[in-house]
Write a protein that holds these residues in place. Sequence first.
Motif, PDB file in Angstrom:
ATOM      1  N   GLY A  15       0.817  -1.309   0.025  1.00 33.76           N
ATOM      2  CA  GLY A  15      -0.087   0.077  -0.146  1.00 33.76           C
ATOM      3  C   GLY A  15       0.938   1.564   0.102  1.00 33.76           C
ATOM      4  O   GLY A  15       0.308   2.312  -0.172  1.00 33.76           O
ATOM      5  N   SER A  17       4.335   3.785  -1.082  1.00 35.08           N
ATOM      6  CA  SER A  17       4.841   4.421  -2.375  1.00 35.08           C
ATOM      7  C   SER A  17       6.466   4.541  -2.406  1.00 35.08           C
ATOM      8  O   SER A  17       7.073   4.565  -1.128  1.00 35.08           O
ATOM      9  N   ARG A  66      -0.908   2.886 -11.529  1.00 32.34           N
ATOM     10  CA  ARG A  66       0.125   2.797 -10.419  1.00 32.34           C
ATOM     11  C   ARG A  66       1.281   3.315 -10.350  1.00 32.34           C
ATOM     12  O   ARG A  66       1.887   3.797  -9.553  1.00 32.34           O
ATOM     13  N   ASN A  83       2.880   3.879  -6.627  1.00 32.37           N
ATOM     14  CA  ASN A  83       1.784   3.802  -5.615  1.00 32.37           C
ATOM     15  C   ASN A  83       1.268   2.597  -5.482  1.00 32.37           C
ATOM     16  O   ASN A  83       1.218   1.846  -6.339  1.00 32.37           O
ATOM     17  N   SER A  84       0.594   2.492  -4.249  1.00 35.05           N
ATOM     18  CA  SER A  84      -0.469   1.523  -3.818  1.00 35.05           C
ATOM     19  C   SER A  84       0.316   0.107  -4.003  1.00 35.05           C
ATOM     20  O   SER A  84       0.084  -1.013  -4.910  1.00 35.05           O
TER      21      SER A  84
END
Length: 118
Positions: A15, A17, A66, A83-84
């Motif tokens: 989750g 980054s 992402r 990200n994520s």
Amino acid sequence: QVQLVESGGGLVQAGGSLRLSCTASGNILRFNAMGWYRQAPGKQRELIATISSVGRTTYADSMKGRFTISRDSRKNTVYLQMNSLKPEDTAVYYCNADGRGTILPDYWGQGTQVTVAT
């Protein structure tokens, strides 16, 4: 001879980054494109994204949403914002300088490890 040096990898929780950087020892705009690839254990190296000399970006379908590639040509640096992050993103991430259409060969960085923990 152009050297590519990646940085920014490390251990991150799922989750989270990370932003990877790839700094070239020469002018990145001389290349057809700069790109990011990754290779997970036991798997083939796969394309993540590229950014062309005129700034056009392309992404592998599975990477859209992402991951974001960008560059600062004044610094001869290409970035990959991730990200994520998921555990399946764990891999060695490589920077590539694509010399197709130029007099330059392709170059690869040494890679930076990204580990995403559950």
